[in-house]
Scaffold this active site. Structure first.
Site, PDB file in Angstrom:
ATOM      1  N   ASP A 409       0.851  -1.196   0.000  1.00 47.57           N
ATOM      2  CA  ASP A 409       0.000   0.000   0.000  1.00 47.57           C
ATOM      3  C   ASP A 409       0.891   1.252   0.000  1.00 47.57           C
ATOM      4  O   ASP A 409       2.100   1.156   0.216  1.00 47.57           O
ATOM      5  CB  ASP A 409      -0.881  -0.049   1.267  1.00 47.57           C
ATOM      6  CG  ASP A 409      -1.929   1.060   1.313  1.00 47.57           C
ATOM      7  OD1 ASP A 409      -2.277   1.613   0.255  1.00 47.57           O
ATOM      8  OD2 ASP A 409      -2.408   1.366   2.435  1.00 47.57           O
ATOM      9  N   GLU A 412       2.711   4.982  -3.966  1.00 44.61           N
ATOM     10  CA  GLU A 412       2.705   5.910  -5.127  1.00 44.61           C
ATOM     11  C   GLU A 412       4.042   6.646  -5.257  1.00 44.61           C
ATOM     12  O   GLU A 412       4.406   6.924  -6.401  1.00 44.61           O
ATOM     13  CB  GLU A 412       1.546   6.900  -4.965  1.00 44.61           C
ATOM     14  CG  GLU A 412       0.177   6.272  -5.141  1.00 44.61           C
ATOM     15  CD  GLU A 412      -0.218   5.325  -3.996  1.00 44.61           C
ATOM     16  OE1 GLU A 412       0.196   5.600  -2.852  1.00 44.61           O
ATOM     17  OE2 GLU A 412      -0.895   4.332  -4.257  1.00 44.61           O
ATOM     18  N   ASP A 483      -8.854   3.271  -2.795  1.00 41.99           N
ATOM     19  CA  ASP A 483      -9.912   3.709  -1.888  1.00 41.99           C
ATOM     20  C   ASP A 483     -11.146   4.236  -2.604  1.00 41.99           C
ATOM     21  O   ASP A 483     -11.300   5.435  -2.817  1.00 41.99           O
ATOM     22  CB  ASP A 483      -9.366   4.781  -0.941  1.00 41.99           C
ATOM     23  CG  ASP A 483      -8.248   4.244  -0.073  1.00 41.99           C
ATOM     24  OD1 ASP A 483      -8.052   3.006  -0.060  1.00 41.99           O
ATOM     25  OD2 ASP A 483      -7.559   5.040   0.583  1.00 41.99           O
TER      26      ASP A 483
END
Ligand code: MIG
Length: 783
Positions: A409, A412, A483
């Site tokens: 997770d 990015e 999300d």
């Protein structure tokens, strides 16, 4: 000399042209893939997506003309007039793609004075760069449709929309006007309007910097793609169908690996399971309520103060015992790992990373610190081979504990203060660069390190899930879409988003079923499970601050619906596994938009609420609140309503046929079907044999030797049906040594409507034998 060039030089399939600006290198990677490369930034490609030298020797003829150079292979030709004027033709000599010669005309809404005023009042005015340093604009035909580009929001066909590639973790509910999400996959397919030929081509713009794509929003005359930096480096793919283009793209950037079978089961997750008791309770309830499930996910709370590769021992009495107890009940535990490493003296990961110089730095040479879950954190420089190797070896901690897969997770990379500054110093293998260049491949490199660790230290096929990725990440990892919210818009978005991910190579993907943020309603949950159970990755997940959404929290009727669809998923596992294998071999997405198989059919080019799971199941989920009937488009051919057995037969026009040849031109039908809350409309393609497993609560609950395969036969209009089925142990790499079975099931022309007899005449062929047989192969149903 020809065109604007001074000279050129051909070396095999590589043609280097020289003009006053510099070099332009055109390479026929294969006879149907042309790479156009202008070494503006680096001399070589330095691709993150493409491993190894993929060039395949092919015959390339170069012919000089007065104003252009013509490059021809057996499958395509290119005419090069200048570096900004290149035309690409298919094998029949039809023009596919040509550079646009005019100036771009960026969208203007306001005068500069108005923009300044609007901004001073706090309004955000989106300014588009008028000319990007790296850019290519192509002529747009009125009928051109655009597909691919990874996980972008909105609709299936990207025509008239603009997007950016800059991996982003944005807090607001994602809407159609978001230009970027977590993933950057700069690959798209252009399908031409003419339905007779339905020609198409693909473009892969291999540039990791912040990039821009405008597919006809700025102008109806041209589309463009470009970037803030890097090389102009892109690949043209020509081929007979979209399926062919996807095969070639996934060949170039790498196929996904065959997954472990259990990973295709149901996964239960939630952010907020933070104690040993909660995990035990979830496991117990899943079994009590007979919701088949193969995995429970551990979100950040299992860690000690969010420190990666640690366990919070105050809330977990004995993590190793917990994990092994879960495994005994058939649950394979998956743990989250974020990239941010907590700044804390004495913490081994931080200490080792500091000592070895593994973290990214400020331009001044200090280790760069930002805030994420652990508080002050530092970021591994995954572009460095030594860092990937270090991270790979850290996986052993999880493997030894009994963890079965890793969920990456925040890669990015995200921080609590927005994206990292562009000038933070990062490494690209053996050279120093900055965040601006490595941002979009940070998740890719992290997933790669994780994959390599599992490859090395476990004997199973690695199971890695990622949020951020780049082109080619499918070699290492599967993905989820991040999300979303428990809102109907996001259920609706799931279909085009997953379909476009599939066309972009990242097929093994799923949404948070039920929605991550906001609170789900029972109706939305029921519909989401119906979509989720036909998505390649099937996991329910929600945010810490959202209401519980486990199946048993739902009213009894919805709990039953939940169970019904998870059970169906488990019965369909052999079929879904076959689709996964197909994807691993040919790159054909497990979940695909209908346009992939019927590209000549104008009715499916913008179909946002139907999809194919494998090549034989058409799923038409309900994605609207309150809807209990829906319109379904069935392409030409024979179809069966899975629930009622009703048969639909529509004439197949010329050129009709199976997947891959482009399908028939628009001879299908629209029908209205019933879809009460417990029904997700499903249609089976005539001519197939659907393999099913008996119901299990988890994969291998029934020992492989005792497993019976059940077949459902759905004849085509000539009363034939055929299916190829693959079976192996579903876990390790023994299949690479031949430990697998490959069967064909066939029923032939048993004519004159006596359908019910064909069951007895099933022909089973074994194309390969290397694994144990089914206890029995049963014909369960004949339509
Ligand atoms: O800042 O780990 O997308 O799935 O539950 C939020 C907590 C961090 C974001 C992920 C989500 C996960 C959550 N994470």
């Amino acid at each position: 000399m020809f065109g604007s060039f001074i000279n050129y030089n051909q070396e095999g399939s590589e043609i280097t042209l020289q003009d006053t600006y510099g070099k332009l290198i055109l390479t026929c990677v294969t006879d149907s893939i042309l790479n156009i490369f202008s070494p503006d930034y680096t001399d070589d490609h330095r691709s993150k997506a493409i491993e190894d030298d993929k060039r395949v020797a092919c015959d390339v003829t170069v012919t000089e003309h007065e104003d252009h150079l013509e490059i021809t292979t057996s499958s395509m030709s290119a005419r090069v007039y200048s570096r900004d004027q290149i035309e690409l033709y298919d094998v029949t000599g039809q023009l596919l793609c040509a550079d646009y010669q005019g100036e771009r005309r960026p969208l203007q809404y306001l005068s500069e004075r108005d923009i300044a005023l609007a901004e001073s009042e706090g309004h955000e005015v989106r300014q588009r760069p008028a000319r990007l340093p790296v850019q290519s604009a192509k002529l747009l035909d009125p009928g051109d449709q655009f597909y691919g580009l990874g996980d972008k929001t909105g609709v299936l066909n990207k025509r008239s929309y603009e997007y950016e590639n800059w991996n982003s973790d944005l807090p607001d509910p994602q809407e159609d006007n978001f230009v970027s999400l977590y993933k950057s996959i700069p690959f798209f397919i252009v399908l031409k309007g003419d339905t007779k030929n339905a020609s198409c081509y693909g473009i892969f713009f291999d540039n990791t910097f912040h990039s821009y794509f405008d597919f006809g929003k700025e102008s109806q005359e041209y589309y463009y793609f470009g970037s803030e930096n890097g090389n102009l480096n892109y690949y043209f793919f020509t081929g007979k169908s979209m399926a062919d283009i996807v095969s070639q793209y996934t060949w170039l950037t790498g196929k996904m690996q065959l997954p472990q079978l259990w990973t295709l089961g149901y996964h239960q997750s939630r952010w907020g399971y933070d104690t040993e008791e909660k995990f035990r309770d979830i496991a117990k309830k899943l079994r009590e309520h007979s919701i088949p499930c193969d995995s429970i996910h551990f979100d950040i709370d299992y860690m000690d103060q969010f420190k990666v590769f640690t366990w919070n021992t105050s809330f977990f009495q004995d993590e190793m015992k917990l994990l092994s107890d879960l495994r005994d009940q058939g649950f394979k535990p998956v743990t989250i790992i974020d990239p941010g490493v907590k700044v804390e003296s004495g913490y081994h990961i931080y200490k080792e990373g500091l000592e070895e110089d593994y973290f990214v730095k400020t331009p001044e040479g200090e280790v760069y610190v930002n805030t994420v879950w652990p508080g002050d954190s530092v970021f591994p420089d995954f572009g460095k081979p030594a860092v990937r190797n270090w991270w790979a070896n850290k996986q052993k901690y999880l493997i030894d504990l009994g963890v079965a897969g890793v969920w990456n997770d925040m890669n990015e990379p995200a921080s609590f203060n927005g994206p990292l500054p562009d000038d933070i110093v990062f490494t690209d293998e053996n050279r120093t660069t900055n965040h601006a260049e490595m941002h979009n491949v940070y998740g890719h490199n992290m997933a790669r390190a994780t994959y390599e660790g599992w490859r090395k230290h476990s004997n199973t096929r690695p199971f890695v899930i990622t949020r951020a990725c780049y082109a080619g990440s499918q070699k290492y990892t599967i993905a989820w879409t991040g999300d979303n919210h428990s809102i109907w818009t996001h259920l609706r978005m799931a279909v085009p988003q997953l379909c476009n991910l599939g066309l972009s190579g990242m097929s093994y993907a799923g949404t948070d079923v039920g929605g991550f943020g906001s609170d789900v309603t029972p109706e939305l949950m029921a519909r989401w499970v119906q979509l989720g159970c036909f998505s390649p990755f099937f996991r329910s997940h929600c945010a810490k601050f959202s209401a519980n959404q486990e199946p048993w929290v739902m009213p009894p009727a919805v709990l039953d619906i939940f169970r019904k669809y998870v059970e169906l998923r488990y019965q369909l596992l052999p079929y879904i596994y076959d689709a996964a294998r197909e994807c691993a071999i040919t790159g054909q997405p497990m979940m695909a938009p209908l346009v992939l198989y019927w590209q000549k059919d104008a009715n499916v080019r913008e179909l946002n609420d139907e999809f194919m799971l494998g090549q034989n199941l058409l799923i038409a989920p309900v994605v609207e609140q309150g809807q209990t009937k829906r319109m379904v488009y069935l392409p030409a051919g024979t179809w069966y309503n899975y629930w009622t057995g009703e048969k639909y037969e529509y004439e197949t026009g010329d050129g009709a046929g199976g997947a891959g040849d482009g399908g028939a031109g628009g001879a299908g039908r629209y029908i209205i079907v019933d879809a009460p809350l417990d029904t997700c409309p499903i249609f089976v393609r005539g001519g197939t044999i659907l393999p099913k497993y008996p119901l299990q609560q988890y994969v291998d609950e029934i020992a492989p030797a005792d497993l019976k395969l059940r077949l459902e036969i759905y004849p085509d209009k000539n009363n034939n049906a055929e299916y190829t089925h693959y079976r192996d142990n579903g876990t390790d790499f023994a299949y690479e040594q031949g430990e697998y079975n490959l069967y064909t099931f066939k029923t032939n022309n048993h004519g004159s409507g006596s359908h019910n007899q064909i069951g007895s005449e099933l022909i089973i062929d074994k194309l390969h034998e290397g694994y144990i047989d089914y206890a029995e192969i049963i014909i369960e149903k004949v339509l």
